[in-house]
Design a protein around this motif. Structure first.
Motif, PDB file in Angstrom:
ATOM      1  N   TYR A  14       7.724   0.831   2.844  1.00 45.34           N
ATOM      2  CA  TYR A  14       7.093  -0.413   0.809  1.00 45.34           C
ATOM      3  C   TYR A  14       8.572   0.055   0.108  1.00 45.34           C
ATOM      4  O   TYR A  14       8.903  -1.106  -0.715  1.00 45.34           O
ATOM      5  CB  TYR A  14       6.044   0.901   0.581  1.00 45.34           C
ATOM      6  CG  TYR A  14       6.150   1.572  -0.168  1.00 45.34           C
ATOM      7  CD1 TYR A  14       6.729   2.617  -1.288  1.00 45.34           C
ATOM      8  CD2 TYR A  14       6.197   3.557   0.428  1.00 45.34           C
ATOM      9  CE1 TYR A  14       6.744   2.824  -2.647  1.00 45.34           C
ATOM     10  CE2 TYR A  14       6.890   4.122  -0.109  1.00 45.34           C
ATOM     11  CZ  TYR A  14       6.914   4.226  -1.344  1.00 45.34           C
ATOM     12  OH  TYR A  14       7.134   5.325  -2.517  1.00 45.34           O
ATOM     13  N   TRP A  15       9.479   1.100   0.335  1.00 50.94           N
ATOM     14  CA  TRP A  15      10.869   1.103  -0.707  1.00 50.94           C
ATOM     15  C   TRP A  15      11.671  -0.283  -0.586  1.00 50.94           C
ATOM     16  O   TRP A  15      12.105  -0.430  -1.338  1.00 50.94           O
ATOM     17  CB  TRP A  15      10.971   2.542  -0.782  1.00 50.94           C
ATOM     18  CG  TRP A  15      11.773   2.722  -1.552  1.00 50.94           C
ATOM     19  CD1 TRP A  15      13.530   3.008  -2.087  1.00 50.94           C
ATOM     20  CD2 TRP A  15      11.086   2.928  -2.764  1.00 50.94           C
ATOM     21  NE1 TRP A  15      13.796   3.108  -2.606  1.00 50.94           N
ATOM     22  CE2 TRP A  15      13.296   3.146  -4.052  1.00 50.94           C
ATOM     23  CE3 TRP A  15       9.961   3.964  -3.286  1.00 50.94           C
ATOM     24  CZ2 TRP A  15      13.047   3.981  -4.928  1.00 50.94           C
ATOM     25  CZ3 TRP A  15      10.396   4.395  -4.420  1.00 50.94           C
ATOM     26  CH2 TRP A  15      11.659   4.368  -5.527  1.00 50.94           C
ATOM     27  N   HIS A  16      12.026  -0.178   0.561  1.00 53.29           N
ATOM     28  CA  HIS A  16      12.410  -1.566   1.001  1.00 53.29           C
ATOM     29  C   HIS A  16      11.771  -2.561   0.784  1.00 53.29           C
ATOM     30  O   HIS A  16      12.828  -2.785   0.192  1.00 53.29           O
ATOM     31  CB  HIS A  16      13.098  -1.256   2.199  1.00 53.29           C
ATOM     32  CG  HIS A  16      13.663  -2.827   3.220  1.00 53.29           C
ATOM     33  ND1 HIS A  16      14.967  -2.949   2.403  1.00 53.29           N
ATOM     34  CD2 HIS A  16      12.826  -3.639   3.575  1.00 53.29           C
ATOM     35  CE1 HIS A  16      15.469  -3.615   3.522  1.00 53.29           C
ATOM     36  NE2 HIS A  16      14.600  -4.887   3.699  1.00 53.29           N
ATOM     37  N   LEU A  21      11.435  -7.282  -3.440  1.00 55.46           N
ATOM     38  CA  LEU A  21      10.169  -8.426  -4.072  1.00 55.46           C
ATOM     39  C   LEU A  21      10.885  -8.050  -5.673  1.00 55.46           C
ATOM     40  O   LEU A  21      11.145  -8.579  -6.360  1.00 55.46           O
ATOM     41  CB  LEU A  21       8.918  -7.097  -4.292  1.00 55.46           C
ATOM     42  CG  LEU A  21       8.129  -7.876  -3.247  1.00 55.46           C
ATOM     43  CD1 LEU A  21       7.297  -5.732  -3.429  1.00 55.46           C
ATOM     44  CD2 LEU A  21       7.372  -8.929  -3.468  1.00 55.46           C
ATOM     45  N   SER A  22      12.126  -7.690  -6.221  1.00 55.46           N
ATOM     46  CA  SER A  22      12.497  -6.266  -7.581  1.00 55.46           C
ATOM     47  C   SER A  22      13.657  -8.228  -7.176  1.00 55.46           C
ATOM     48  O   SER A  22      13.269  -8.464  -8.097  1.00 55.46           O
ATOM     49  CB  SER A  22      13.277  -5.317  -7.081  1.00 55.46           C
ATOM     50  OG  SER A  22      13.551  -5.327  -8.448  1.00 55.46           O
ATOM     51  N   GLU A  23      13.949  -8.035  -6.025  1.00 53.90           N
ATOM     52  CA  GLU A  23      15.361  -9.133  -6.580  1.00 53.90           C
ATOM     53  C   GLU A  23      14.778 -10.596  -6.473  1.00 53.90           C
ATOM     54  O   GLU A  23      15.046 -11.603  -6.755  1.00 53.90           O
ATOM     55  CB  GLU A  23      16.450  -9.260  -4.887  1.00 53.90           C
ATOM     56  CG  GLU A  23      16.972  -8.105  -4.880  1.00 53.90           C
ATOM     57  CD  GLU A  23      17.756  -7.929  -3.722  1.00 53.90           C
ATOM     58  OE1 GLU A  23      17.261  -8.148  -2.579  1.00 53.90           O
ATOM     59  OE2 GLU A  23      18.837  -6.768  -3.218  1.00 53.90           O
ATOM     60  N   LEU A  41       2.462 -13.180  -0.121  1.00 45.80           N
ATOM     61  CA  LEU A  41       3.203 -12.262   0.078  1.00 45.80           C
ATOM     62  C   LEU A  41       3.573 -11.319   1.336  1.00 45.80           C
ATOM     63  O   LEU A  41       3.964 -11.408   1.158  1.00 45.80           O
ATOM     64  CB  LEU A  41       2.493 -11.210  -1.391  1.00 45.80           C
ATOM     65  CG  LEU A  41       2.805 -11.405  -2.987  1.00 45.80           C
ATOM     66  CD1 LEU A  41       2.656 -10.791  -4.148  1.00 45.80           C
ATOM     67  CD2 LEU A  41       4.574 -12.537  -3.403  1.00 45.80           C
ATOM     68  N   ALA A  42       1.826 -10.967   1.268  1.00 42.95           N
ATOM     69  CA  ALA A  42       1.987 -10.663   2.954  1.00 42.95           C
ATOM     70  C   ALA A  42       2.763 -11.099   3.544  1.00 42.95           C
ATOM     71  O   ALA A  42       3.338 -10.579   4.364  1.00 42.95           O
ATOM     72  CB  ALA A  42       0.822  -9.000   3.016  1.00 42.95           C
ATOM     73  N   ALA A  43       2.412 -12.743   4.039  1.00 41.15           N
ATOM     74  CA  ALA A  43       2.461 -12.935   5.083  1.00 41.15           C
ATOM     75  C   ALA A  43       3.817 -14.096   4.699  1.00 41.15           C
ATOM     76  O   ALA A  43       4.721 -13.633   5.769  1.00 41.15           O
ATOM     77  CB  ALA A  43       1.484 -14.246   4.690  1.00 41.15           C
ATOM     78  N   ALA A  48       2.324  -5.649   6.253  1.00 44.13           N
ATOM     79  CA  ALA A  48       0.972  -5.223   5.992  1.00 44.13           C
ATOM     80  C   ALA A  48       0.549  -5.599   4.097  1.00 44.13           C
ATOM     81  O   ALA A  48       1.065  -5.215   3.559  1.00 44.13           O
ATOM     82  CB  ALA A  48       0.492  -3.885   6.500  1.00 44.13           C
ATOM     83  N   ARG A  49      -0.882  -5.525   4.610  1.00 38.16           N
ATOM     84  CA  ARG A  49      -1.053  -5.540   2.517  1.00 38.16           C
ATOM     85  C   ARG A  49      -1.349  -4.120   2.667  1.00 38.16           C
ATOM     86  O   ARG A  49      -0.638  -4.092   1.226  1.00 38.16           O
ATOM     87  CB  ARG A  49      -3.114  -6.474   2.382  1.00 38.16           C
ATOM     88  CG  ARG A  49      -3.010  -8.178   3.173  1.00 38.16           C
ATOM     89  CD  ARG A  49      -3.950  -8.560   2.620  1.00 38.16           C
ATOM     90  NE  ARG A  49      -4.653  -8.939   1.628  1.00 38.16           N
ATOM     91  CZ  ARG A  49      -6.106  -9.047   0.914  1.00 38.16           C
ATOM     92  NH1 ARG A  49      -6.518  -9.659   2.085  1.00 38.16           N
ATOM     93  NH2 ARG A  49      -6.055  -9.329   0.475  1.00 38.16           N
ATOM     94  N   ALA A  50      -1.023  -2.750   2.640  1.00 41.00           N
ATOM     95  CA  ALA A  50      -1.466  -1.531   2.685  1.00 41.00           C
ATOM     96  C   ALA A  50      -0.067  -2.146   1.752  1.00 41.00           C
ATOM     97  O   ALA A  50       0.303  -0.526   1.310  1.00 41.00           O
ATOM     98  CB  ALA A  50      -1.848  -0.687   3.056  1.00 41.00           C
ATOM     99  N   THR A  51       1.515  -2.581   2.842  1.00 42.22           N
ATOM    100  CA  THR A  51       2.693  -1.207   2.394  1.00 42.22           C
ATOM    101  C   THR A  51       2.565  -2.491   0.964  1.00 42.22           C
ATOM    102  O   THR A  51       3.704  -2.200   0.313  1.00 42.22           O
ATOM    103  CB  THR A  51       3.649  -2.347   3.651  1.00 42.22           C
ATOM    104  OG1 THR A  51       3.358  -1.359   4.564  1.00 42.22           O
ATOM    105  CG2 THR A  51       4.763  -2.187   3.252  1.00 42.22           C
TER     106      THR A  51
END
Length: 246
Positions: A14-16, A21-23, A41-43, A48-51
């Motif tokens: 998730y951190w990666h 996402l920030s970029e 967004l997940a696709a 995974a949506r949890a991530t």
């Protein structure tokens, strides 16, 4: 038990994703723009949506995103600077105070942490003044100010009808303020605060607890809840250091 070398520990997925996402926020989206829903967004990023939710929550905590009722997740504007500790060092409600009193109640029930600071005993009554702070037309903070009823003269009840909050604040002005101290911590918005701040319950907030001292003891305790997504708290008029959430 062995130790883990931080430099070799794998980066959480998730951190990666948060970095990616920030970029994307910087290059593809404008301030106030609504992000695609979680499924899209997940696709797009193949996670995974949890991530995805973990990454979005971290970006919200860092002030990059805002979740708004009935709107969705939007790109947040830069945080606004909000002065928490101006050089005045005065009681709440003094001239120049940016807070607006809303109402007040008298009760025997207060949070345990506040009761300890006030050194109150079971059965002691306390005035609770609810206040709000608005900057640029936007609610940025909500506050509960706790004042021992013993410090508010009975004559204060003769304040204009509908102004019990002002009566309590006026009673404080009559006392000598000997000092104050404060703590800041990251928290989650309670349902009542979230409604007042136009946030979702559980959203990240900055909680500033201020203790006011008079007569050698704690006279009042203010618990101020600031929006962590929009506020950059500054302390002192000349202090160049800002406290950023995250």
């Amino acid at each position: 038990m062995g130790t883990t070398q931080l430099e070799t520990a794998p980066e959480p997925k998730y951190w990666h994703l948060k970095t990616v996402l920030s970029e994307a926020l910087d290059s593809e989206f404008a301030v106030g723009e609504i992000l695609p829903n979680e499924r899209e967004l997940a696709a797009r990023f193949g996670v995974a949506r949890a991530t995805l939710r973990q990454a979005l929550e971290q970006l919200e905590l860092e002030g990059r995103l805002q979740r708004r009722r009935g709107v969705g997740t939007t790109v947040a504007p830069p945080r606004m600077g909000v002065a928490v500790d101006p050089a005045r060092h005065t009681w709440p409600g003094a001239p120049g105070d940016d807070w607006q009193p809303l109402d007040a109640v008298e009760t025997e029930t207060v949070p345990a942490a506040v009761a300890r600071l006030l050194e109150s005993r079971p059965g002691d009554r306390v005035h609770i003044v609810r206040r709000s702070r608005v900057t640029g037309g936007q609610p940025v903070a909500a506050e509960l100010l706790y004042v021992s009823s013993a410090l508010v003269p009975a004559r204060s009840t003769l304040a204009p009808l509908g102004a019990p909050a002002r009566a309590v604040l006026n009673a404080l002005q009559e006392r000598e303020l000997e000092g104050q101290d404060r703590t800041v911590e990251l928290g989650s918005a309670r349902a009542e605060d979230a409604k007042e701040l136009d946030r979702l319950p559980g959203a990240p907030v900055l909680v500033v607890t201020t203790r006011y001292v008079s007569g050698g003891r704690t006279a009042a305790v203010a618990v101020s809840t600031y929006r962590a997504d929009t506020c950059r708290l500054t302390f002192g008029e000349s202090d160049a250091v800002a406290l950023l959430a995250g």
